[in-house]
Scaffold this motif. Structure first.
Motif, PDB file in Angstrom:
ATOM      1  N   PRO A 146     -20.072  49.629 -18.212  1.00 16.07           N
ATOM      2  CA  PRO A 146     -18.828  49.088 -18.766  1.00 16.07           C
ATOM      3  C   PRO A 146     -17.630  49.925 -18.294  1.00 16.07           C
ATOM      4  O   PRO A 146     -17.725  51.150 -18.185  1.00 16.07           O
ATOM      5  CB  PRO A 146     -19.006  49.211 -20.281  1.00 16.07           C
ATOM      6  CG  PRO A 146     -20.460  49.433 -20.503  1.00 16.07           C
ATOM      7  CD  PRO A 146     -21.018  50.034 -19.260  1.00 16.07           C
ATOM      8  N   VAL A 147     -16.538  49.262 -18.027  1.00 18.09           N
ATOM      9  CA  VAL A 147     -15.337  49.958 -17.568  1.00 18.09           C
ATOM     10  C   VAL A 147     -14.875  50.955 -18.621  1.00 18.09           C
ATOM     11  O   VAL A 147     -14.420  52.059 -18.287  1.00 18.09           O
ATOM     12  CB  VAL A 147     -14.220  48.941 -17.224  1.00 18.09           C
ATOM     13  CG1 VAL A 147     -12.912  49.650 -16.909  1.00 18.09           C
ATOM     14  CG2 VAL A 147     -14.632  48.064 -16.064  1.00 18.09           C
ATOM     15  N   SER A 148     -15.015  50.610 -19.885  1.00 19.53           N
ATOM     16  CA  SER A 148     -14.598  51.520 -20.959  1.00 19.53           C
ATOM     17  C   SER A 148     -15.398  52.823 -20.899  1.00 19.53           C
ATOM     18  O   SER A 148     -14.846  53.910 -21.111  1.00 19.53           O
ATOM     19  CB  SER A 148     -14.764  50.856 -22.321  1.00 19.53           C
ATOM     20  OG  SER A 148     -16.125  50.478 -22.525  1.00 19.53           O
ATOM     21  N   PHE A 149     -16.694  52.733 -20.575  1.00 26.52           N
ATOM     22  CA  PHE A 149     -17.521  53.930 -20.446  1.00 26.52           C
ATOM     23  C   PHE A 149     -17.052  54.784 -19.268  1.00 26.52           C
ATOM     24  O   PHE A 149     -16.965  56.011 -19.374  1.00 26.52           O
ATOM     25  CB  PHE A 149     -18.996  53.545 -20.275  1.00 26.52           C
ATOM     26  CG  PHE A 149     -19.886  54.715 -19.958  1.00 26.52           C
ATOM     27  CD1 PHE A 149     -20.230  55.628 -20.939  1.00 26.52           C
ATOM     28  CD2 PHE A 149     -20.369  54.912 -18.672  1.00 26.52           C
ATOM     29  CE1 PHE A 149     -21.043  56.716 -20.655  1.00 26.52           C
ATOM     30  CE2 PHE A 149     -21.183  55.992 -18.370  1.00 26.52           C
ATOM     31  CZ  PHE A 149     -21.519  56.900 -19.365  1.00 26.52           C
ATOM     32  N   VAL A 151     -14.062  54.877 -17.874  1.00 27.61           N
ATOM     33  CA  VAL A 151     -12.753  55.465 -18.176  1.00 27.61           C
ATOM     34  C   VAL A 151     -12.917  56.648 -19.131  1.00 27.61           C
ATOM     35  O   VAL A 151     -12.305  57.702 -18.947  1.00 27.61           O
ATOM     36  CB  VAL A 151     -11.798  54.400 -18.768  1.00 27.61           C
ATOM     37  CG1 VAL A 151     -10.544  55.033 -19.333  1.00 27.61           C
ATOM     38  CG2 VAL A 151     -11.442  53.368 -17.705  1.00 27.61           C
ATOM     39  N   MET A 152     -13.778  56.477 -20.146  1.00 33.39           N
ATOM     40  CA  MET A 152     -14.035  57.573 -21.075  1.00 33.39           C
ATOM     41  C   MET A 152     -14.666  58.758 -20.350  1.00 33.39           C
ATOM     42  O   MET A 152     -14.286  59.906 -20.565  1.00 33.39           O
ATOM     43  CB  MET A 152     -14.946  57.098 -22.202  1.00 33.39           C
ATOM     44  CG  MET A 152     -15.131  58.104 -23.297  1.00 33.39           C
ATOM     45  SD  MET A 152     -16.789  58.778 -23.573  1.00 33.39           S
ATOM     46  CE  MET A 152     -17.927  57.628 -23.005  1.00 33.39           C
ATOM     47  N   CYS A 155     -11.949  60.589 -18.396  1.00 31.37           N
ATOM     48  CA  CYS A 155     -11.074  61.381 -19.276  1.00 31.37           C
ATOM     49  C   CYS A 155     -11.774  62.641 -19.768  1.00 31.37           C
ATOM     50  O   CYS A 155     -11.195  63.730 -19.741  1.00 31.37           O
ATOM     51  CB  CYS A 155     -10.610  60.532 -20.453  1.00 31.37           C
ATOM     52  SG  CYS A 155      -9.531  59.172 -19.983  1.00 31.37           S
TER      53      CYS A 155
END
Length: 170
Positions: A146-149, A151-152, A155
């Motif tokens: 997942p893109v959210s993973f 990006v996290m 960061c």
């Protein structure tokens, strides 16, 4: 040499490791070391790259807009990366009011604190450890995340590297 990009290694060493600019006297030594490292790497490992990229083909000229956007995003990430490292150094020097007590601790304790922070984060997110070759190879092999993973992960990796360098851990 590992990425088969010796000149990029010179800029990385100047900007991140030495925290200097391209006008310093260290440039000639870094260039020499990059050439030697690249030559040794080619002799022992051949001229192949660190990663095996799947075949790719540009299907539309509109794709170049996305590549431009990705390049701009990467430039923003690099600015955050360098600013984060400078901020972490300032925290451990005691230049940031909230972290004044860090400078009062003995210097040998700083890497221990940095390692503790990295270790605690790695308990929940082990992907942040190491250079990241394994994760990149997995992505290049076609496994989807997942893109959210991602990006996290980016960061958290930026924070962990800043803490590691700022504390003197690496």
């Amino acid at each position: 040499a590992g990425f088969n990009a010796p000149i990029a290694g010179v800029f990385f060493a100047l900007e991140v490791v030495l925290s200097t600019t391209f006008t310093t006297s260290a440039v000639s030594l870094l260039l020499l070391s990059a050439v030697v490292a690249s030559t040794v790497s080619h002799v022992f490992y051949g001229g192949h790259t660190a990663f095996h990229f799947p075949g790719y083909q540009v299907l539309s000229n509109w794709e170049w807009i996305f590549y431009l956007g990705l390049g701009l995003l990467a430039s923003l990430v690099s600015i955050v990366y360098t600013k984060g490292i400078k901020f972490a150094h300032a925290c451990f020097r005691g230049d940031v009011a909230s972290f004044k007590k860090l400078s009062q601790l003995p210097k040998p304790i700083h890497p221990i604190l940095g390692g503790l922070c990295v270790g605690l984060i790695a308990l929940k997110l082990p992907h942040i450890l190491g250079i990241g070759y394994g994760m990149l190879e997995t992505i290049l092999e076609g496994k989807h995340f997942p893109v959210s993973f991602l990006v996290m992960l980016l960061c958290v990796k930026l924070v962990v590297v800043a803490v590691s360098l700022g504390s003197g851990l690496i």
